[in-house]
Design a protein around this motif. Structure first.
Motif, PDB file in Angstrom:
ATOM      1  N   ALA A  89       0.829  -1.212   0.000  1.00 44.48           N
ATOM      2  CA  ALA A  89       0.000   0.000   0.000  1.00 44.48           C
ATOM      3  C   ALA A  89       0.861   1.258   0.000  1.00 44.48           C
ATOM      4  O   ALA A  89       0.546   2.251  -0.673  1.00 44.48           O
ATOM      5  CB  ALA A  89      -0.938  -0.017   1.205  1.00 44.48           C
ATOM      6  N   LYS A  90       1.963   1.244   0.740  1.00 45.52           N
ATOM      7  CA  LYS A  90       2.867   2.397   0.750  1.00 45.52           C
ATOM      8  C   LYS A  90       3.503   2.602  -0.614  1.00 45.52           C
ATOM      9  O   LYS A  90       3.677   3.734  -1.070  1.00 45.52           O
ATOM     10  CB  LYS A  90       3.950   2.197   1.812  1.00 45.52           C
ATOM     11  N   LYS A  91       3.862   1.524  -1.268  1.00 43.35           N
ATOM     12  CA  LYS A  91       4.461   1.634  -2.598  1.00 43.35           C
ATOM     13  C   LYS A  91       3.467   2.190  -3.614  1.00 43.35           C
ATOM     14  O   LYS A  91       3.853   2.954  -4.513  1.00 43.35           O
ATOM     15  CB  LYS A  91       4.972   0.270  -3.064  1.00 43.35           C
ATOM     16  N   ASP A 122      -8.076  -0.577 -14.061  1.00 42.19           N
ATOM     17  CA  ASP A 122      -6.936  -0.026 -14.799  1.00 42.19           C
ATOM     18  C   ASP A 122      -5.898  -1.127 -14.978  1.00 42.19           C
ATOM     19  O   ASP A 122      -5.344  -1.625 -13.994  1.00 42.19           O
ATOM     20  CB  ASP A 122      -6.334   1.148 -14.030  1.00 42.19           C
ATOM     21  N   PRO A 123      -5.603  -1.539 -16.227  1.00 42.59           N
ATOM     22  CA  PRO A 123      -4.643  -2.648 -16.416  1.00 42.59           C
ATOM     23  C   PRO A 123      -3.250  -2.318 -15.913  1.00 42.59           C
ATOM     24  O   PRO A 123      -2.568  -3.178 -15.360  1.00 42.59           O
ATOM     25  CB  PRO A 123      -4.666  -2.868 -17.941  1.00 42.59           C
ATOM     26  N   ALA A 124      -2.804  -1.066 -16.078  1.00 44.66           N
ATOM     27  CA  ALA A 124      -1.459  -0.698 -15.620  1.00 44.66           C
ATOM     28  C   ALA A 124      -1.370  -0.750 -14.090  1.00 44.66           C
ATOM     29  O   ALA A 124      -0.377  -1.227 -13.528  1.00 44.66           O
ATOM     30  CB  ALA A 124      -1.102   0.696 -16.130  1.00 44.66           C
ATOM     31  N   ARG A 125      -2.402  -0.275 -13.412  1.00 45.64           N
ATOM     32  CA  ARG A 125      -2.389  -0.314 -11.952  1.00 45.64           C
ATOM     33  C   ARG A 125      -2.498  -1.744 -11.427  1.00 45.64           C
ATOM     34  O   ARG A 125      -1.927  -2.083 -10.388  1.00 45.64           O
ATOM     35  CB  ARG A 125      -3.527   0.543 -11.397  1.00 45.64           C
ATOM     36  N   ALA A 126      -3.246  -2.582 -12.122  1.00 47.80           N
ATOM     37  CA  ALA A 126      -3.348  -3.984 -11.706  1.00 47.80           C
ATOM     38  C   ALA A 126      -1.981  -4.659 -11.773  1.00 47.80           C
ATOM     39  O   ALA A 126      -1.583  -5.394 -10.866  1.00 47.80           O
ATOM     40  CB  ALA A 126      -4.361  -4.720 -12.572  1.00 47.80           C
ATOM     41  N   ALA A 132       4.199  -4.721  -6.886  1.00 46.87           N
ATOM     42  CA  ALA A 132       4.424  -4.117  -5.565  1.00 46.87           C
ATOM     43  C   ALA A 132       4.291  -5.153  -4.460  1.00 46.87           C
ATOM     44  O   ALA A 132       5.070  -5.151  -3.494  1.00 46.87           O
ATOM     45  CB  ALA A 132       3.444  -2.963  -5.345  1.00 46.87           C
ATOM     46  N   VAL A 133       3.324  -6.049  -4.577  1.00 44.11           N
ATOM     47  CA  VAL A 133       3.149  -7.101  -3.572  1.00 44.11           C
ATOM     48  C   VAL A 133       4.360  -8.042  -3.589  1.00 44.11           C
ATOM     49  O   VAL A 133       4.858  -8.450  -2.530  1.00 44.11           O
ATOM     50  CB  VAL A 133       1.843  -7.877  -3.828  1.00 44.11           C
TER      51      VAL A 133
END
Length: 388
Positions: A89-91, A122-126, A132-133
């Motif tokens: 979440a921070k990332k 949003d495909p880029a955010r997914a 990030a995880v």
């Protein structure tokens, strides 16, 4: 009515109710089509990491299937934990609740691979969330592996800092003592000699026994140095104590400095048991809604509902429309059929409409119709055939 229907009967029903079938099928398909169009596309991305348990590749230390399965299941729970989600979440700059509800973790069957699946509009955010995880998981694993080495390094550094202060105090004390007592040079040299002899004795004890000639000679020298120091004034004795403490602290300081470097090397050599096998990329096609599947289901469902309504309406229709139904209801055979013939004369057609509207007796209606037809007309021939 208990009438067995043939395929021709079903076909006749569908032909007679074709507009209902087409209307219901079209309406159902269009409803599914528009519903699919207004749905928000959902995209899914996947990142894959590999967890290599400690000792899994060393000969004689292979993990059993049960241990591997248990370890992998534990790592799945770790990936789904609040700690990893908070780091991700921070990332991403998101809230914890949003991150936790946007990804899930699955183990690839018969392997130590973990798939991180994310969804979003949003495909880029997914794809970014999946990566990030994975990065947060690696950071957390590396932090856990290096915790012991970091703790050891912090303890050694803290002890060395305390010893530096003690050494500084001893050096200041020795310098002040020398400035105050100028006649203590002999005691200083004797104290240094005694410390050197004692250090040498410790080294030789690792190789020789106390009865060895070299050990006996060294012990005699140590006793002689102590005897000389005992005859020195009290100032010399105090200086010897300070010098001895200073030398001991210096040796300890050297040892702690060496341990500090070793702890730094151990911390730098710590590696994570997790490696990224494949990073997530922005998906091109959404996973929901599945337009092709929805359109196919809409078409099949529309046709099914159309047929169903057509047969329901046919079942509710109590009118008699076939010869079989007439014979079944009246329980008499059908001798002939008199079809409906329209007349070319306007008067005859108008008369037929009037007679039907005013509901005159059937015999009068038929007689008037027969009267307006020619003798050789097909209408008259039907009656002749019936009479015959």
């Amino acid at each position: 009515m208990d009438i067995d229907l043939s395929l021709q009967d079903y076909w006749r029903i569908l032909k007679r109710r074709k507009w209902i079938v087409l209307f219901i099928s079209g309406t159902t398909f269009l409803s599914v089509f528009f519903y699919t169009q207004v749905q928000t596309p959902i995209y899914s991305a996947q990142a894959m990491v590999k967890f290599e348990p400690p000792g899994s590749k060393l000969p004689g230390t292979e993990m059993t299937n049960w241990d591997m399965w248990t370890q992998i299941q534990t790592e799945v729970r770790v990936l789904q934990s609040v700690g990893v989600a908070e780091r991700a979440a921070k990332k991403m700059g998101w809230s914890l609740e949003k991150v936790q509800g946007s990804y899930q973790v699955k183990r690839v069957e018969q392997s130590n691979l973990l798939a991180i699946l994310t969804t979003g509009v949003d495909p880029a955010r997914a794809a970014g969330l999946a990566n990030a995880v994975a990065e947060a998981y690696i950071e957390r694993d590396l932090e856990e592996r290096s915790r012991h080495a970091r703790k050891s390094l912090e303890d050694v550094v803290a002890r060395r800092q305390d010893l530096e202060e003690s050494l500084q105090d001893l050096e200041e004390e020795r310098q002040a003592f020398l400035e105050k007592h100028q006649t203590t040079r002999l005691g200083t040299s004797m104290a240094s000699l005694l410390l050197d002899l004692e250090s040498r004795r410790k080294e030789m004890m690792k190789k020789y026994t106390p009865e060895h000639p070299e050990m006996i000679k060294l012990e005699q020298r140590i006793q002689a140095a102590k005897s000389q120091l005992s005859r020195l004034p009290s100032q010399e004795t105090e200086l010897e104590r300070i010098t001895r403490d200073l030398r001991v602290n210096e040796e300890v300081y050297k040892t702690l400095s060496r341990q500090t470097e070793e702890a730094k090397i151990a911390l730098a050599s710590v590696v994570s048991f997790v490696t990224v096998i494949s990073r997530a990329t922005a998906p091109l096609n959404p996973v929901s809604p599945r337009k092709g599947l929805n359109y196919g289901v809409g078409a099949v469902l529309g046709i099914f509902l159309g047929f169903l309504v057509a047969f329901i309406l046919e079942n509710l229709d109590i009118s008699i429309s076939t010869l079989e139904e007439i014979e079944k209801v009246l329980e008499v055979p059908v001798l002939g059929i008199i079809p409906h013939f329209s007349t070319d004369k306007k008067w005859g057609s108008l008369l037929a409409k009037i007679m039907r509207k005013q509901r005159y007796p059937t015999d009068l209606f038929r007689s008037l119709l027969i009267f307006h037809h020619k003798t050789k007309s097909p209408f008259i021939e039907v009656y002749h055939s019936l009479r015959a």
